[in-house]
Each structure stands twice: as C-alpha cells, then as structure tokens.
Write a protein that holds these residues in place. Structure first.
Motif, PDB file in Angstrom:
ATOM      1  N   LEU A   1       0.531  -1.522  -0.085  1.00 25.56           N
ATOM      2  CA  LEU A   1       0.302  -0.282   0.190  1.00 25.56           C
ATOM      3  C   LEU A   1       0.811   1.271  -0.012  1.00 25.56           C
ATOM      4  CD1 LEU A   1      -2.844  -0.662   2.384  1.00 25.56           C
ATOM      5  CD2 LEU A   1      -2.879  -0.547   0.316  1.00 25.56           C
ATOM      6  N   VAL A   2       1.948   0.834   1.176  1.00 27.12           N
ATOM      7  CA  VAL A   2       3.479   2.485   0.520  1.00 27.12           C
ATOM      8  C   VAL A   2       3.055   2.455  -1.058  1.00 27.12           C
ATOM      9  CG1 VAL A   2       5.406   3.156   1.641  1.00 27.12           C
ATOM     10  CG2 VAL A   2       3.845   2.337   3.588  1.00 27.12           C
ATOM     11  N   VAL A   3       3.657   1.923  -1.457  1.00 23.52           N
ATOM     12  CA  VAL A   3       4.492   1.793  -2.874  1.00 23.52           C
ATOM     13  C   VAL A   3       3.350   2.227  -3.346  1.00 23.52           C
ATOM     14  CG1 VAL A   3       5.342   0.502  -4.717  1.00 23.52           C
ATOM     15  CG2 VAL A   3       5.913   0.375  -2.205  1.00 23.52           C
ATOM     16  N   THR A   4       2.310   1.666  -3.615  1.00 17.82           N
ATOM     17  CA  THR A   4       0.730   2.110  -4.477  1.00 17.82           C
ATOM     18  C   THR A   4       0.849   3.448  -4.193  1.00 17.82           C
ATOM     19  OG1 THR A   4       0.405  -0.047  -4.570  1.00 17.82           O
ATOM     20  CG2 THR A   4      -1.522   1.581  -5.434  1.00 17.82           C
TER      21      THR A   4
ATOM     22  N   LEU B   1      12.362  -2.825  -1.251  1.00 14.22           N
ATOM     23  CA  LEU B   1      11.184  -2.246  -2.133  1.00 14.22           C
ATOM     24  C   LEU B   1      10.676  -0.702  -1.532  1.00 14.22           C
ATOM     25  CD1 LEU B   1       8.160  -5.176  -2.125  1.00 14.22           C
ATOM     26  CD2 LEU B   1       8.816  -3.827  -3.914  1.00 14.22           C
ATOM     27  N   TYR B   2      10.745  -0.240   0.320  1.00 16.06           N
ATOM     28  CA  TYR B   2      10.688   0.767   0.164  1.00 16.06           C
ATOM     29  C   TYR B   2      11.434   1.736   0.280  1.00 16.06           C
ATOM     30  CZ  TYR B   2       9.642   4.042   5.013  1.00 16.06           C
ATOM     31  OH  TYR B   2       9.322   4.928   5.060  1.00 16.06           O
ATOM     32  N   LEU B   3      12.609   1.107   0.213  1.00 16.66           N
ATOM     33  CA  LEU B   3      14.049   2.314  -0.284  1.00 16.66           C
ATOM     34  C   LEU B   3      13.657   2.864  -1.741  1.00 16.66           C
ATOM     35  CD1 LEU B   3      17.242   0.997   1.801  1.00 16.66           C
ATOM     36  CD2 LEU B   3      15.535   3.477   2.754  1.00 16.66           C
ATOM     37  N   TRP B   4      13.220   1.277  -2.190  1.00 19.45           N
ATOM     38  CA  TRP B   4      13.730   1.840  -4.238  1.00 19.45           C
ATOM     39  C   TRP B   4      12.228   1.632  -4.451  1.00 19.45           C
ATOM     40  CZ3 TRP B   4      19.046   2.405  -5.864  1.00 19.45           C
ATOM     41  CH2 TRP B   4      19.713   2.120  -5.055  1.00 19.45           C
ATOM     42  N   HIS B   5      11.256   2.222  -3.874  1.00 24.91           N
ATOM     43  CA  HIS B   5      10.379   2.175  -5.300  1.00 24.91           C
ATOM     44  C   HIS B   5      10.631   3.694  -5.750  1.00 24.91           C
ATOM     45  CE1 HIS B   5       8.636   4.027  -1.261  1.00 24.91           C
ATOM     46  NE2 HIS B   5       7.710   4.798  -1.950  1.00 24.91           N
ATOM     47  N   MET B   6      11.336   4.498  -4.983  1.00 27.11           N
ATOM     48  CA  MET B   6      10.591   5.755  -6.541  1.00 27.11           C
ATOM     49  C   MET B   6      11.294   6.190  -7.305  1.00 27.11           C
ATOM     50  SD  MET B   6       8.162   7.487  -5.167  1.00 27.11           S
ATOM     51  CE  MET B   6       8.743   8.993  -5.921  1.00 27.11           C
ATOM     52  N   LEU B   7      12.707   5.496  -7.529  1.00 29.88           N
ATOM     53  CA  LEU B   7      13.307   5.107  -8.110  1.00 29.88           C
ATOM     54  C   LEU B   7      12.611   4.473  -9.938  1.00 29.88           C
ATOM     55  CD1 LEU B   7      16.269   5.192  -9.530  1.00 29.88           C
ATOM     56  CD2 LEU B   7      16.355   2.683  -9.103  1.00 29.88           C
ATOM     57  N   PRO B   8      11.937   3.903 -10.198  1.00 27.26           N
ATOM     58  CA  PRO B   8      10.856   3.953 -11.268  1.00 27.26           C
ATOM     59  C   PRO B   8      10.178   4.765 -11.852  1.00 27.26           C
ATOM     60  CG  PRO B   8      10.723   1.757  -9.569  1.00 27.26           C
ATOM     61  CD  PRO B   8      11.489   3.058  -9.151  1.00 27.26           C
ATOM     62  N   VAL B   9      10.376   5.308 -10.841  1.00 27.89           N
ATOM     63  CA  VAL B   9       9.199   7.493 -11.582  1.00 27.89           C
ATOM     64  C   VAL B   9       9.932   7.214 -11.945  1.00 27.89           C
ATOM     65  CG1 VAL B   9       8.081   9.119 -10.288  1.00 27.89           C
ATOM     66  CG2 VAL B   9       7.289   7.053  -9.118  1.00 27.89           C
ATOM     67  N   LEU B  10      11.660   7.914 -11.792  1.00 31.35           N
ATOM     68  CA  LEU B  10      12.524   8.230 -12.666  1.00 31.35           C
ATOM     69  C   LEU B  10      12.713   8.460 -13.544  1.00 31.35           C
ATOM     70  CD1 LEU B  10      15.079   9.300  -9.293  1.00 31.35           C
ATOM     71  CD2 LEU B  10      13.323  10.503 -10.389  1.00 31.35           C
TER      72      LEU B  10
ATOM     73  N   LEU C   1       1.098  -0.077 -13.759  1.00 33.25           N
ATOM     74  CA  LEU C   1       1.048  -1.371 -14.481  1.00 33.25           C
ATOM     75  C   LEU C   1       2.717  -1.390 -14.291  1.00 33.25           C
ATOM     76  CD1 LEU C   1      -1.193  -3.122 -15.990  1.00 33.25           C
ATOM     77  CD2 LEU C   1      -0.222  -3.600 -13.560  1.00 33.25           C
ATOM     78  N   VAL C   2       3.322   0.206 -15.372  1.00 33.85           N
ATOM     79  CA  VAL C   2       4.301   0.261 -15.909  1.00 33.85           C
ATOM     80  C   VAL C   2       5.548   0.122 -14.635  1.00 33.85           C
ATOM     81  CG1 VAL C   2       6.136   1.926 -17.208  1.00 33.85           C
ATOM     82  CG2 VAL C   2       3.635   1.138 -17.879  1.00 33.85           C
ATOM     83  N   LEU C   3       4.594   1.165 -13.608  1.00 39.49           N
ATOM     84  CA  LEU C   3       5.588   1.040 -12.880  1.00 39.49           C
ATOM     85  C   LEU C   3       6.064  -0.331 -11.861  1.00 39.49           C
ATOM     86  CD1 LEU C   3       4.667   4.387 -11.092  1.00 39.49           C
ATOM     87  CD2 LEU C   3       7.247   4.433 -12.784  1.00 39.49           C
ATOM     88  N   GLY C   4       5.306  -1.093 -11.741  1.00 43.33           N
ATOM     89  CA  GLY C   4       5.471  -2.139 -11.234  1.00 43.33           C
ATOM     90  C   GLY C   4       6.778  -2.920 -12.365  1.00 43.33           C
ATOM     91  N   VAL C   5       6.837  -3.100 -12.986  1.00 45.51           N
ATOM     92  CA  VAL C   5       7.636  -3.947 -13.995  1.00 45.51           C
ATOM     93  C   VAL C   5       8.715  -3.639 -13.765  1.00 45.51           C
ATOM     94  CG1 VAL C   5       7.915  -4.383 -17.052  1.00 45.51           C
ATOM     95  CG2 VAL C   5       5.706  -4.923 -16.230  1.00 45.51           C
ATOM     96  N   VAL C   6       8.808  -2.320 -13.762  1.00 40.59           N
ATOM     97  CA  VAL C   6      10.687  -1.416 -13.652  1.00 40.59           C
ATOM     98  C   VAL C   6      10.614  -1.585 -12.020  1.00 40.59           C
ATOM     99  CG1 VAL C   6      11.941   0.948 -13.623  1.00 40.59           C
ATOM    100  CG2 VAL C   6       9.532   0.507 -15.530  1.00 40.59           C
TER     101      VAL C   6
END
Length: 438
Positions: free
Chosen positions: A17-20, A297-306, A336-341
């Motif tokens: 839920l935090v990541v989403t 997951l907690y630390l790196w989950h904003m990297l896919p956004v970049l 979905l795209v962010l999840g794949v990344v």
C-alpha cells in the motif's frame, strides 16, 4: 513454523500500500523548455485526500514492529543479551541498506551537480528519493527505547499505550492552543509509539482475550476520528498536504492517533479470516516473497518513477490534462509500468542484498555488548542525518548535502565499530529490518 503469518502479512500488505499510494499520487507533467513538474495531487484535487484513509497504513508498520521487537528483545534478555547488543543489531540491520541506498543516491546527486543539472530539478528528484525517510529516525528511536518500553509493558500492560496516548493529546493541545514551539515533535514518538506499544500487548494476548476490546478500538477510534475532522480543527488527509495547517502527519495529530487505534482494532478483527487465507501455501509464498524484499521495496520504490520520467523527457509518453478523465484512466497503466520497472530493480539489486546480509553477519555487534558509548553516539548521529534527509531531501536547494552525508557515514561507521564475539545467539532472529519492523 513458529512465526505468526498474520504479522508477516501485515508487513507485506503495508509495504504494497505504501508503494502503490506513493505512485498513485505522483504525477509528471511536461512543461515548457523540456522541464517536468510534479503537481501535488492532494493539494490541487482536494477530494483525493479521502483516498488517504485507505493508503495511510503506517500504524500497521509500527504495530507489527512492536510485535516482533517484543519477542526478539524477550529472547535476547533470556539468553543474557544486553540492551546495547540488541539495539545495535536492530540499528545495523536497518542502517546498512539505508547507507548503501543513500550513498548511491548521493553519488548520483554529486555527478548531476557537477555536470550542471538544473538545481530545481535536482532538488525535486532529491526530495522524491528521500520522501520515505521520515520512518527511519522514528523507528530507530523506538528501537533504542524498546528495552525501557518493554519493561514498562511488563509492569503496567495496557496502561502504557493509554498513558502515551494521553501525553500525545496533551502535546497536541499545547501545539494548537498554546502554540508552544517544537513540543509537537514529541508526537512522532508518542503517536507511533502507541501503535508500537500495542504490538507488545497484542503479542501477549492483552488485546485479543475479549472480542469487545478490538471492537471498541475500531468503533471508538473511528468515531473520534470522524468527530475530529468534522467538528475539530483537523483535515481529512492522513498524508502531508502543502499549506495545510494543522497537519495530521507533521507531526502526527490527535486525529492520526484516533485513526491508528481504529486501524489496529480493525486489524485484530480481521485476523481470524486472514489467517485462514494464509494457510494456503500459494498465498503464504507470495507474502514471504514480498516480506523478504520489504526493505528494498521501501527504499527504492521511487526509482521507477525517475526511469519512466525519461519517456516524458523525450516526448513519447501520453500527456492528457492533469486531473482529467483521460489522466485518471491512465493511472492503472502507470502503476503497471512502474511495477514492471520495480521488478527489474529488485532483480538487479539481489546480489547487493546478498552481500549486505553477509556483511551484517560478519560485523553485527555482540548480543552481550558492553561499553556501548560509540553505538549510542553513532545512533544519535544517524538519526540526525536521516531526519535532515527526510525534511529536505538529498539535494536541498539543488546542492550536495555535505554535512548530512558525512554525518550518516560517521553514524553508520560507529554503529558498525563493534566486532562480533562468541556469545549466545538470539534464536529465529529475522534478517530484514522492514520485515520485522516495517
């Protein structure tokens, strides 16, 4: 087999839920000159603040953390462990991956600053990569306090979270009515500490012996929360919104405390049904996989956004008007795209995780650690550095944060400074910081 699967499920569910939630409220809007802006969804579309009631799951992080810490500290104490040895291990398990993550992000910030990246863009990216850091200093402080908090729990039981909640309400009153400066910061420990302390109580059956206790927590907490946001001064948003005063999270408010109590009650009521679901091996295997990767997951989950932002820079990403129906329609493909990344990021980081686990086994403090002053100094220095990053990001004003970076490096080094010696080990000690705390 002795692990409580429901506690592990809560950690996994909370991290999902935090990541989403972070991904859902993140918006990228191309601007003139090739720049990308990130408008604040909760501030520009106010009705979305109601969504935070479903995504504000941090009380469960602290509840699960207290549940795990109570058992871990009890086992350490029974085998002759000291508070310093136990706290040192918990702190190091958290600080190692944080130091690696921070080091890599700071290296990127230094390179970007040297080659002349726009300072405003760099500051925005640096903030995005540190937005989740607020949890870390709070959890480190609660870990440091655990031996004392658990001693109080053994003596007074449920009276301890009740007293902490009353202190949090008094702190909120001083902040809002009398406007005493800085006193509100205590609520970071008091409000989240209530959920943490309830984890002790839950582990020992003080919350589940009678069904009316979780029912009263869920119903009473929910009613108080509803009253505070309708009749009181607090907003509905359970996530920080720029310009909103008072806030429910900066620092945690009486409304957040009521929501935490309600959420814990709902969690306890749902436990029997979810435990039956977790008896299915496929479900349990999925929970284990998510829990095992929780810190990454907690630390790196904003990297896919970049990473995805690059598609906006080169102009091949769809660009509907922000907040329009078409924009909302693209939220699912966006997730979905962010999840794949992110899956790719996790696979790439797996060798690094293994090395961190091996390093932890080599350098973790002795469970019977004596003369711990370097550990306490390192912990204090690390908390100060992480607090700075949480408040200002990795590139405040577009500049490299020299002093905070050195402070985090020094603090982590001091926590690592104790060599491991042959002492009784604590059985069944989890290896992942967020898997036991998250």
């Amino acid at each position: 087999m002795s692990r409580d699967r429901y506690v592990d499920f809560m950690r996994a569910w909370a991290i999902v839920l935090v990541v989403t939630g972070h991904w859902l409220i993140t918006a990228l809007v191309p601007g003139p000159g090739g720049q990308i802006t990130a408008p604040e969804l909760l501030a520009t579309i106010p009705w979305t603040q109601w969504l935070t009631l479903g995504f504000q799951i941090m009380p469960l992080f602290f509840l699960a953390g207290g549940h795990a810490a109570g058992g871990s500290w009890s086992r350490a104490r029974e085998t002759g462990g000291t508070a310093a040895g136990w706290v040192g291990r918990r702190a190091l398990r958290l600080l190692l991956p944080v130091a690696v993550y921070s080091g890599l992000v700071l290296l990127a910030v230094g390179i970007c600053s040297a080659v002349g990246v726009d300072p405003d863009t760099l500051a925005l990216v640096g903030w995005a990569m540190a937005m989740q850091f607020w949890f870390l200093p709070v959890y480190l402080i609660l870990s440091f306090l655990t031996p004392s908090l658990h001693a109080a729990h053994r003596r007074w039981g449920l009276l301890v979270p009740v007293a902490m909640g009353a202190a949090a309400l008094a702190t909120d009153a001083l902040t809002l009515a009398v406007r005493v400066p800085y006193v509100g910061l205590l609520n970071y420990v008091l409000v989240w500490g209530v959920a943490y302390q309830l984890g002790f109580c839950w582990r020992e059956g003080l919350l589940t012996g009678r069904r009316r206790i979780p029912v009263a927590m869920a119903g009473g907490g929910g009613l108080v929360f509803a009253a505070l946001i309708t009749l009181g001064p607090f907003p509905v948003s359970l996530i920080l919104v720029t310009g909103q005063n008072p806030s429910n999270t900066d620092p945690p408010s009486a409304a957040m405390l009521a929501w935490a109590v309600a959420q814990v009650g709902l969690c306890l009521l749902a436990a029997p049904a979810v435990r039956r679901l977790l008896d299915r091996e496929r479900v349990w295997r999925a929970v284990r996989h998510v829990g095992g990767a929780s810190m990454t997951l907690y630390l790196w989950h904003m990297l896919p956004v970049l990473v995805v932002a690059a598609f906006y820079l080169i102009g091949i990403a769809p660009e509907p008007e922000f907040g329009s129906g078409a924009w909302w329609g693209l939220r699912l493909p966006w997730l979905l795209v962010l999840g794949v990344v992110l899956v790719g990021v996790l696979l790439a980081l797996r060798p690094l995780e293994r090395r961190q686990a091996l390093l932890y086994e080599r350098i973790r403090p002795a469970i019977g650690l004596r003369r711990p002053w370097p550990l306490w100094l390192g912990l204090a220095t690390s908390v100060a550095a992480l607090t700075w990053f949480a408040m200002r990001g990795f590139a405040y004003d577009g500049r490299f944060p020299v002093l905070p970076a050195l402070s985090l490096a020094l603090g982590t080094t001091l926590v690592m400074a104790h060599r491991r010696t042959a002492v009784p080990e604590t059985p069944d000690e989890p290896r992942s910081a967020l898997k036991e705390a998250a």
